[in-house]
Design a protein around this motif. Structure first.
Motif, PDB file in Angstrom:
ATOM      1  N   ARG A 105       0.821  -1.213   0.000  1.00 26.28           N
ATOM      2  CA  ARG A 105       0.000   0.000   0.000  1.00 26.28           C
ATOM      3  C   ARG A 105       0.850   1.257   0.000  1.00 26.28           C
ATOM      4  O   ARG A 105       0.548   2.225  -0.728  1.00 26.28           O
ATOM      5  CB  ARG A 105      -0.937   0.011   1.208  1.00 26.28           C
ATOM      6  N   TYR A 106       1.910   1.265   0.789  1.00 24.16           N
ATOM      7  CA  TYR A 106       2.682   2.489   0.951  1.00 24.16           C
ATOM      8  C   TYR A 106       3.985   2.483   0.164  1.00 24.16           C
ATOM      9  O   TYR A 106       4.684   3.496   0.121  1.00 24.16           O
ATOM     10  CB  TYR A 106       2.978   2.726   2.429  1.00 24.16           C
ATOM     11  N   GLY A 107       4.312   1.370  -0.458  1.00 25.76           N
ATOM     12  CA  GLY A 107       5.505   1.301  -1.287  1.00 25.76           C
ATOM     13  C   GLY A 107       5.158   1.380  -2.755  1.00 25.76           C
ATOM     14  O   GLY A 107       4.123   1.945  -3.148  1.00 25.76           O
ATOM     15  N   ASP A 108       6.004   0.774  -3.577  1.00 22.30           N
ATOM     16  CA  ASP A 108       5.832   0.843  -5.029  1.00 22.30           C
ATOM     17  C   ASP A 108       4.983  -0.305  -5.576  1.00 22.30           C
ATOM     18  O   ASP A 108       4.935  -0.505  -6.784  1.00 22.30           O
ATOM     19  CB  ASP A 108       7.204   0.852  -5.713  1.00 22.30           C
ATOM     20  N   GLY A 109       4.364  -1.067  -4.710  1.00 23.76           N
ATOM     21  CA  GLY A 109       3.424  -2.084  -5.158  1.00 23.76           C
ATOM     22  C   GLY A 109       3.972  -3.479  -5.284  1.00 23.76           C
ATOM     23  O   GLY A 109       3.214  -4.418  -5.558  1.00 23.76           O
ATOM     24  N   LEU A 110       5.274  -3.662  -5.095  1.00 20.55           N
ATOM     25  CA  LEU A 110       5.863  -4.996  -5.227  1.00 20.55           C
ATOM     26  C   LEU A 110       5.776  -5.738  -3.896  1.00 20.55           C
ATOM     27  O   LEU A 110       6.186  -5.209  -2.860  1.00 20.55           O
ATOM     28  CB  LEU A 110       7.322  -4.900  -5.666  1.00 20.55           C
ATOM     29  N   PRO A 111       5.275  -6.951  -3.897  1.00 17.63           N
ATOM     30  CA  PRO A 111       5.201  -7.717  -2.653  1.00 17.63           C
ATOM     31  C   PRO A 111       6.582  -8.142  -2.182  1.00 17.63           C
ATOM     32  O   PRO A 111       7.543  -8.192  -2.960  1.00 17.63           O
ATOM     33  CB  PRO A 111       4.349  -8.930  -3.025  1.00 17.63           C
TER      34      PRO A 111
END
Length: 782
Positions: free
Chosen positions: A94-100
């Motif tokens: 949610r708060y990063g660039d979208g990579l798990p």
């Protein structure tokens, strides 16, 4: 950016995100905590995500042990592990660039988390020499680990035990590279469910990062992480063979070792991490650094940016707790490393996320989306407890773990005192008689209380014989005497009141919550009675005098004495042997070890063989059974350096006879998959049914190469009833007969002497296995 695409690659990512993907700086127990019955992410995680836009991987969310300071009282409940992972994943995506993020845990002999199944240590599985068992145990653990939400398991097994002084000996399967390779390959297949690097890893399995690459078992003086001053042939024949076996079945990754090989640190060794495993072997996976190993390159580089460049260029794709990889942008700006090298590492991290099912719903490894709708299908609903022991699956699990513990037990000799009489009164003495920690090994989570699956030698014998027929006195600590001056008198009294004494000695990898630890988790102190494990290398591997004093006190009582050595390394047993009438050696057998030892005592049989050679004295190393033949006479004050040799087992009445005199195969056919087959007839003229691994030994005879005394060509298992016999076949292929001089098997003309007797050197009358050239001959015969 979304996680619903399988086409994301490094070129599409901002620089800060790419740097974040090769970093694994955090310790998971500091990133998320269990507070008031729920997981809570911490400012440590928030800052990291804000800085890098995400994480490549996160280590140790579930880890529980004295280093992490996580206990049952404050750790993540086993059945709610997925909730903790989901809290991290939700914040990162949610708060990063979208990579798990990949979730990484220690699984050296079971999951190092609260409620994790604890297996016997690798050295104990080496005693069993059972490939099928290793596979089934790995599959059992993998299903448990993945069900809890873990993606990547850090698994020991590449290290080959070349020096008993090394504290991590217990993490090795054996001193023999062929045996280690067989068990590593089975472990990877069982954990990943793969047979090649092209196979996806499904939702019932877990990715394996095998450790450590390479040569860590050959450190100078047995000191952890010290240099391995070995040549290319020794590296290839001994230390790369297990790694090659793992590559062949598609291991997801390797962990680069701390040590150097001939002066070049493994984490900066391009010939090893790129030239060997990738270019020559054709393997295409991820290389992870060991904890703080890249920062340790500061002795080989002037600053952190240079250390990062060295590791990236060598082929290290993912750091572990290092600061150096936070300086990658500086390394790029200074021209120390090309951006394409960084992108290559990032793409390997992303490839593992795709392989495990984290990237893209179309991945064959992707499980169904969980209730939180998070990538990787994390199901955050509370999970059921571990398999009920009364269910069919639970009974199968218990049987498998019990079988593993039984195979850990090695009977070295017996002068007729076993089996113990069913009506005997038994004294059980010694510091390891009633110490569960002494059975578990390093990297073990705290056990539950109560612990229904555990038994010590004392508790198991009391259960079998009745508490009123079992006496007990510890007699000493492991390293020194007890404070009680009457401790040995108590041993004498217990033994005098019994028909037979079982004296239980050895070592422990116990870690305490009051101990001190290095920045990589190795114990530093005080650990007053710890004798094994990472950071506990010993100058002397003789049993301490305080333990020998217990055995002397038992012997002085005039009753038969059975010695049991529970330990995670080969020991000098020279002082103990004359004090006992029978002797069992048991590498840390796990929680069920007490019951396994009791069964061996009461049946008089044990299914294990020594997985490593025990030295005859301190100061005689190296002693491995496959050292090269020597031209010297040995030491003036120690004529025989080997005490008990790898493969030793006491099985009276059991004989093995090799049928063939000579078998031949051409080198060309061997390279194409052909085999040369030998047959061994095993007969049991003893009074009891015997189950035992039957090794086949060999000695290569190559012109111009000094031969090793012997090596393992193959192993099969036999169960033989009294008066019965079985025939075992050994199809010897490229792995057994090829040259491993460069770390992968090559078919070359050679003559190999083969035998199945316990002889440490080739006896007279061995069979000959001929790998011939097109003219039907070998260089040895010309």
């Amino acid at each position: 950016m979304t996680t619903g695409t399988t086409t994301v690659d490094a070129a599409a990512l901002p620089l800060r995100t790419r740097i974040g993907q090769v970093n694994q700086r955090l310790k998971g127990w500091e990133a998320v905590r269990w507070v008031d019955g729920a997981p809570r992410v911490t400012d440590v995680l928030r800052r990291e995500v804000d800085r890098w836009g995400g994480l490549g991987a996160l280590y140790g969310v579930l880890r529980a042990d004295p280093w992490s300071a996580v206990r049952w009282a404050d750790g993540i409940p086993p059945e709610r592990s997925a909730e903790a992972y989901a809290a991290v994943q939700e914040h990162v995506t949610r708060y990063g660039d979208g990579l798990p993020v990949l979730f990484v845990e220690e699984v050296p002999h079971g999951l190092q988390a609260l409620g994790g199944t604890t297996l016997p240590v690798n050295l104990a599985l080496g005693a069993g020499m059972d490939v099928d068992l290793a596979h089934d145990l790995a599959a059992l653990v993998a299903a448990e680990v993945r069900a809890r939400g873990t993606h990547v398991a850090l698994v020991s097994g590449l290290d080959v035990l070349r020096d008993p002084r090394w504290g991590r000996a217990e993490e090795c399967f054996s001193e023999d590279p062929a045996l280690a390779a067989l068990l590593v390959e089975a472990t990877v297949r069982g954990m990943q469910g793969t047979t090649s690097g092209a196979d996806a890893i499904d939702a019932a399995h877990v990715a394996v990062v095998a450790k450590h690459l390479a040569g860590q078992g050959a450190g100078v003086g047995g000191r952890n992480g010290s240099g391995a001053p070995i040549g290319r042939r020794e590296l290839g024949e001994i230390h790369l063979r297990p790694a090659h076996a793992a590559a062949r079945v598609g291991v997801a990754g390797y962990m680069a070792a701390y040590n150097d090989v001939d002066g070049v640190p493994c984490s900066a060794n391009r010939d090893l991490l790129t030239g060997t495993i990738r270019e020559r072997w054709g393997w295409d996976g991820l290389v992870m650094a060991d904890g703080t190993a890249i920062d340790r390159l500061r002795d080989s580089a002037p600053d952190p940016a240079s250390a990062a460049a060295l590791a990236l260029e060598a082929g290290v794709d993912l750091s572990l707790w290092d600061e150096a990889y936070t300086h990658v942008e500086e390394a790029l700006d200074r021209g120390l490393v090309a951006e394409a090298v960084l992108d290559r590492a990032v793409d390997r991290v992303l490839a593992l996320k795709r392989r495990i099912g984290l990237l893209g719903p179309d991945s064959p490894a992707a499980p169904a989306t969980g209730s939180a709708g998070l990538p990787g299908g994390l199901d955050v609903r509370p999970q059921a407890p571990a398999t009920s022991p009364t269910s069919e699956a639970g009974r199968e699990r218990i049987a498998l773990l019990a079988r593993a513990a039984r195979q850990s037990v090695v009977l070295l000799h017996d002068e007729g005192v076993l089996p113990l009489r069913a009506d005997a009164t038994v004294a059980v003495v010694g510091p390891n008689a009633d110490d569960l920690d002494a059975q578990l090994g390093d990297y073990t989570p705290p056990r539950p209380d109560p612990d229904s699956e555990a038994s010590t030698v004392l508790s198991a014998l009391r259960d079998r014989l009745g508490a009123d027929r079992v006496r007990h006195a510890p007699g000493s600590r492991l390293r020194g005497p007890l404070d009680d001056p009457a401790a040995l008198d108590a041993v004498r009294d217990a033994c005098a009141a019994a028909d037979v004494t079982v004296v239980v000695l050895g070592g422990t990898s116990r870690r305490g919550y009051d101990d001190e630890f290095a920045d990589n988790g190795a114990v530093e102190g005080p650990a007053p009675d710890t004798t094994n494990g990472e950071g506990v290398d010993l100058a002397s591997v003789a049993l301490p005098e305080a333990q020998i004093a217990v055995a002397r006190a038992a012997r002085a009582a005039g009753r038969p004495v059975v010695g049991v050595v529970l330990d995670g390394r080969p020991r000098v047993l020279t002082a103990l042997t004359p004090l006992v009438d029978a002797l069992l050696v048991v590498p840390f057998p796990g929680p069920r070890g007490g019951e396994a030892v009791a069964e061996a005592l009461l049946t008089g049989t044990a299914p294990g063989r020594l997985p490593a050679t025990f030295p005859s004295a301190d100061g005689v190393m190296p002693v491995a059974h496959d050292e090269r033949r020597e031209t010297a006479r040995g030491y003036v004050d120690a004529k025989e350096v080997r005490g008990w040799v790898l493969g030793t087992a006491h099985a009276p009445g059991v004989t093995a006879t090799l049928r063939e005199d000579t078998v031949s195969v051409t080198a060309a056919a061997l390279a194409d998959g052909a085999t040369a087959t030998l047959t061994v007839d095993v007969r049991n003229d003893g009074p009891r049914t015997v189950t035992l691994p039957v090794p086949l030994w060999g000695q290569r005879r190559e012109r111009g190469i000094r031969p090793r005394r012997r090596g393992l060509l193959g192993v099969q298992h036999a169960t033989v009833a009294p008066g019965g016999s079985v025939a075992l076949t050994y199809p010897l292929g490229l792995d057994a007969l090829g040259s491993w001089a460069d770390g992968s098997p090559v078919a070359v003309p050679v003559t190999v002497a083969a035998w199945c007797t316990p002889d440490p050197d080739a006896p007279a009358g061995t069979a000959a296995v001929r790998v011939t050239d097109q003219e039907g001959t070998t260089p040895w015969e010309r």
